[in-house]
Design an enzyme around this catalytic site. Structure first.
Site, PDB file in Angstrom:
ATOM      1  N   LYS A 179     -18.824  -1.381  -1.236  1.00  0.00           N
ATOM      2  CA  LYS A 179     -18.029  -2.563  -1.579  1.00  0.00           C
ATOM      3  C   LYS A 179     -17.360  -3.004  -0.263  1.00  0.00           C
ATOM      4  CE  LYS A 179     -14.318  -4.863  -2.881  1.00  0.00           C
ATOM      5  NZ  LYS A 179     -14.041  -5.795  -1.769  1.00  0.00           N
ATOM      6  N   GLU A 254      -9.013   6.731   4.624  1.00  0.00           N
ATOM      7  CA  GLU A 254      -8.710   6.407   6.023  1.00  0.00           C
ATOM      8  C   GLU A 254      -7.811   5.192   5.982  1.00  0.00           C
ATOM      9  OE1 GLU A 254      -9.613   8.194   8.480  1.00  0.00           O
ATOM     10  OE2 GLU A 254     -11.495   9.188   7.983  1.00  0.00           O
ATOM     11  N   CYS A 288      -6.949   0.220  13.114  1.00  0.00           N
ATOM     12  CA  CYS A 288      -6.054   1.189  12.479  1.00  0.00           C
ATOM     13  C   CYS A 288      -5.394   2.069  13.536  1.00  0.00           C
ATOM     14  CB  CYS A 288      -6.850   2.035  11.503  1.00  0.00           C
ATOM     15  SG  CYS A 288      -8.347   2.713  12.221  1.00  0.00           S
ATOM     16  N   GLU A 389       3.035  -1.278   9.763  1.00  0.00           N
ATOM     17  CA  GLU A 389       1.806  -1.673  10.446  1.00  0.00           C
ATOM     18  C   GLU A 389       1.700  -3.197  10.469  1.00  0.00           C
ATOM     19  OE1 GLU A 389      -1.991  -1.027   8.476  1.00  0.00           O
ATOM     20  OE2 GLU A 389      -2.769  -0.160  10.317  1.00  0.00           O
TER      21      GLU A 389
HETATM   22  P1  NAD Z   1      -7.320  -3.486   2.117  1.00  0.00           P
HETATM   23  O1  NAD Z   1      -6.742  -2.188   1.661  1.00  0.00           O
HETATM   24  O2  NAD Z   1      -6.677  -4.728   1.687  1.00  0.00           O
HETATM   25  O3  NAD Z   1      -8.837  -3.596   1.643  1.00  0.00           O
HETATM   26  C1  NAD Z   1      -9.796  -2.604   1.955  1.00  0.00           C
HETATM   27  C2  NAD Z   1     -10.902  -2.655   0.926  1.00  0.00           C
HETATM   28  O4  NAD Z   1     -10.402  -2.177  -0.310  1.00  0.00           O
HETATM   29  C3  NAD Z   1     -11.436  -4.054   0.649  1.00  0.00           C
HETATM   30  O5  NAD Z   1     -12.825  -3.975   0.450  1.00  0.00           O
HETATM   31  C4  NAD Z   1     -10.713  -4.440  -0.628  1.00  0.00           C
HETATM   32  O6  NAD Z   1     -11.379  -5.412  -1.386  1.00  0.00           O
HETATM   33  C5  NAD Z   1     -10.652  -3.109  -1.344  1.00  0.00           C
HETATM   34  N1  NAD Z   1      -9.571  -2.953  -2.313  1.00  0.00           N
HETATM   35  C6  NAD Z   1      -8.324  -3.458  -2.260  1.00  0.00           C
HETATM   36  N2  NAD Z   1      -7.610  -3.045  -3.325  1.00  0.00           N
HETATM   37  C7  NAD Z   1      -8.420  -2.242  -4.055  1.00  0.00           C
HETATM   38  C8  NAD Z   1      -8.258  -1.498  -5.260  1.00  0.00           C
HETATM   39  N3  NAD Z   1      -7.122  -1.517  -5.959  1.00  0.00           N
HETATM   40  N4  NAD Z   1      -9.291  -0.753  -5.710  1.00  0.00           N
HETATM   41  C9  NAD Z   1     -10.457  -0.708  -5.020  1.00  0.00           C
HETATM   42  N5  NAD Z   1     -10.677  -1.421  -3.894  1.00  0.00           N
HETATM   43  C10 NAD Z   1      -9.666  -2.168  -3.413  1.00  0.00           C
HETATM   44  O7  NAD Z   1      -7.420  -3.377   3.710  1.00  0.00           O
HETATM   45  P2  NAD Z   1      -7.855  -4.532   4.718  1.00  0.00           P
HETATM   46  O8  NAD Z   1      -6.721  -5.499   4.808  1.00  0.00           O
HETATM   47  O9  NAD Z   1      -9.212  -5.019   4.408  1.00  0.00           O
HETATM   48  O10 NAD Z   1      -7.963  -3.705   6.088  1.00  0.00           O
HETATM   49  C11 NAD Z   1      -6.901  -3.460   6.913  1.00  0.00           C
HETATM   50  C12 NAD Z   1      -6.332  -2.084   6.686  1.00  0.00           C
HETATM   51  O11 NAD Z   1      -7.348  -1.088   6.867  1.00  0.00           O
HETATM   52  C13 NAD Z   1      -5.261  -1.737   7.685  1.00  0.00           C
HETATM   53  O12 NAD Z   1      -4.165  -1.129   7.043  1.00  0.00           O
HETATM   54  C14 NAD Z   1      -5.918  -0.750   8.611  1.00  0.00           C
HETATM   55  O13 NAD Z   1      -5.056   0.112   9.264  1.00  0.00           O
HETATM   56  C15 NAD Z   1      -6.836  -0.045   7.690  1.00  0.00           C
HETATM   57  N6  NAD Z   1      -7.938   0.592   8.434  1.00  0.00           N
HETATM   58  C16 NAD Z   1      -7.965   1.964   8.547  1.00  0.00           C
HETATM   59  C17 NAD Z   1      -8.955   2.579   9.302  1.00  0.00           C
HETATM   60  C18 NAD Z   1      -9.015   4.078   9.437  1.00  0.00           C
HETATM   61  O14 NAD Z   1     -10.090   4.585   9.722  1.00  0.00           O
HETATM   62  N7  NAD Z   1      -7.940   4.796   9.240  1.00  0.00           N
HETATM   63  C19 NAD Z   1      -9.924   1.815   9.926  1.00  0.00           C
HETATM   64  C20 NAD Z   1      -9.858   0.433   9.796  1.00  0.00           C
HETATM   65  C21 NAD Z   1      -8.860  -0.160   9.029  1.00  0.00           C
END
Ligand code: NAD
Length: 496
Positions: A179, A254, A288, A389
């Site tokens: 997804k 992550e 991240c 963040e």
């Molecule tokens: P997000 O949490 O908004 O979305 C991530 C994914 O989860 C998307 O595909 C979204 O549609 C899905 N999602 C959201 N809510 C959900 C739910 N309730 N159930 C299932 N799926 C759901 O994150 P984003 O804004 O797309 O990305 C940015 C974030 O990702 C930042 O906080 C960043 O630090 C983090 N990130 C972490 C790493 C790591 O490896 N630690 C790497 C890259 C990004």
């Protein structure tokens, strides 16, 4: 909605399909703020089809019967195909995500290594025969795929972060439903064309596109999903973890960070400045692992701040497709607004804006989501700009006096994804690597990563590790098998 834009359907059971609802949503180019394609808007019905297809492929047929050696060969073929098609994949990522072509070229051409590494590992995961304290018993362990994996990814490095999950999951023999982020779905759909060409049986890899609440939630709670590998923000991580607990699934999370990058006065200061810049302004701070809290020893604070402002002040903002561009746009309009909000909060809290502090003023970039590289001094570790963040090109520079001060400030954070240390003292390197609370410590470098090296966070930055040999275990489970060699079954009313 512009119906004449290219349409990208989902990939389910080896077929490219529209959503059951027939609906589509726009995906945007952050450089000009315009929609450039339409993506199928999935729902629980599409999730169900995808999970059922993955479950069928897992439990019977070609993939279920395939040797690990053959799986590895398919994965190496996929790696080759990605290498051959790297340019078109890079172009999609830049258009959908706004990341610099210069950086994406590097990422995409590195991705095949994951398929080679985990493809090689696929047939080297061995079970065991156990010595056993019970007479007349033969006990062995089988390592089996955990089941159907839900791989949920964010928008900041779409194919790269998908690969971190997909490669070990396939090597383990799992089937996968991906997804992708609703903001950057297209590149993984293109990847599916290569997966098919490599010869993976249908249903092994599926992609459902759409929004977190409409697609992510039903995927996470689907009864036939065994494992969730999630990369995203803290709120999404908490929601996924709670849903996984309710349906008793294994999870890897992550999540975000507020990583400290620490410069001591015995460091090579020019190299440290470059490390600080790469830690926060690369990918417009949308990583991240961003080194968003720069801790600088008080004796060199003014000198470092001056060099940072000079260096970042010269960074070239522009079209991410141009190889000379150094800072691109922020990926989404929502994130652009959020970064600007945080800049306002920092000013209100009394942080001093030493560079940038608003949207780009370049008229050529006025349609895109560009934020100026921004540096705040006079930041204390209690300000929101130092605790939350931002996920944008905003650096907080915080002074410290002693080594113990640096450790205390660095660890005073809800997060623990990564930390950087700049020093020439070996004793200090070892002490800092032990005392800092983070999953990755970089010393005299920043933002380095490899398929061979485990990656993940502590505290609110998540749990579990991706990459490295252990990551394949996240997608496997141990089965214990007992065989009795006794001629007779002893007293059946007593445990053996
Ligand atoms: P997000 O949490 O908004 O979305 C991530 C994914 O989860 C998307 O595909 C979204 O549609 C899905 N999602 C959201 N809510 C959900 C739910 N309730 N159930 C299932 N799926 C759901 O994150 P984003 O804004 O797309 O990305 C940015 C974030 O990702 C930042 O906080 C960043 O630090 C983090 N990130 C972490 C790493 C790591 O490896 N630690 C790497 C890259 C990004």
């Amino acid at each position: 909605m512009t119906q004449d834009l290219p349409h990208f359907g989902m990939y389910i059971d080896g077929r490219n399909v529209p959503a059951e609802s027939g609906e589509w949503f726009e995906t945007f180019n952050p450089f000009n703020g315009q929609p450039w394609a339409l993506v199928a808007k999935g729902s629980a019905a599409d999730v169900d089809k995808a999970v059922e297809a993955a479950h069928r492929a897992l439990t019977a047929g070609e993939w279920a019967e395939m040797t690990a050696t053959k799986r590895g060969a398919l994965m190496r073929r996929l790696g080759d195909l990605i290498a051959e098609n790297s340019q078109s994949l890079s172009d999609i990522e830049v258009r959908d995500n706004g990341k610099l072509l210069a950086e994406i070229n590097g990422q995409i051409s590195y991705i095949p290594q994951w398929y080679y590494y985990y493809g090689g590992l696929a047939d080297k995961i061995e079970g065991a025969v156990l010595p056993i304290d019970k007479p007349d018993s033969f006990v062995f362990l089988r390592q089996e795929p955990i089941g159907v994996v839900a791989a949920i990814t964010p928008w900041n490095s779409p194919l790269f972060l998908t690969t971190w999950k997909l490669a070990p999951a396939l090597a383990a023999g799992c089937t996968v439903v991906i997804k992708p982020s609703e903001h950057t779905s297209v590149s993984v759909l293109k990847l599916c064309e290569l997966i098919e060409k490599a010869g993976f049986p249908k249903g092994v890899v599926n992609v459902v596109t759409g929004f977190g609440n409409e697609v992510g939630e039903p995927l996470v709670s689907h009864e036939k999903v065994a494992k969730i590998a999630f990369t995203g923000g803290e709120a999404g991580g908490v929601a996924v973890h709670s849903a996984a607990a309710r349906s008793m699934k294994s999870v890897t999370l992550e999540l975000g960070g507020k990583s400290p990058n620490i410069i001591f006065d015995d460091a090579d200061l020019e190299e440290a400045v470059k490390g600080a810049i790469s830690g926060i302004f690369a990918a417009s701070g949308q990583t991240c692992i961003a080194g968003s809290r720069l801790l600088v020893q008080a004796s060199i604070y003014d000198r470092i701040l001056k060099r940072l402002v000079e260096f970042a002040g010269q960074a070239k903002l522009g079209d991410p497709m141009e190889l000379s561009t150094q800072v691109g746009p922020v990926t989404t309009q929502q994130q652009y607004a959020r970064v600007l909000d945080y800049i306002g909060i920092a000013k209100d809290e009394g942080a001093k804006c030493a560079l940038g502090g608003g949207p780009s003023t370049d008229t050529d970039l006025k349609d895109g989501w560009f934020v100026q590289p921004t540096i705040f001094s006079n930041v204390t570790n209690t300000m929101r700009i130092a605790r939350e963040e931002v996920f944008g090109p905003v650096l907080s520079v915080i002074p410290f006096e002693t080594e113990d001060d640096a450790i205390r400030i660095a660890n005073d954070s809800p997060y623990g994804l990564a930390a950087g240390v700049w020093t020439s003292d070996v004793r200090r390197m070892l002490k800092m690597s032990q005392k800092l609370q983070a999953g990755t410590i970089w010393i005299n470098t920043y933002r380095a990563g490899s398929f061979m090296v485990p990656f993940g966070g502590v505290k609110r930055s998540g749990m579990g590790r991706e990459n490295g040999q252990d990551a394949i275990r996240e997608f496997m489970q141990t089965k214990s098998v007992w065989i009795s060699t006794a001629a007779e079954t002893p007293n059946p009313f007593v445990m053996r």
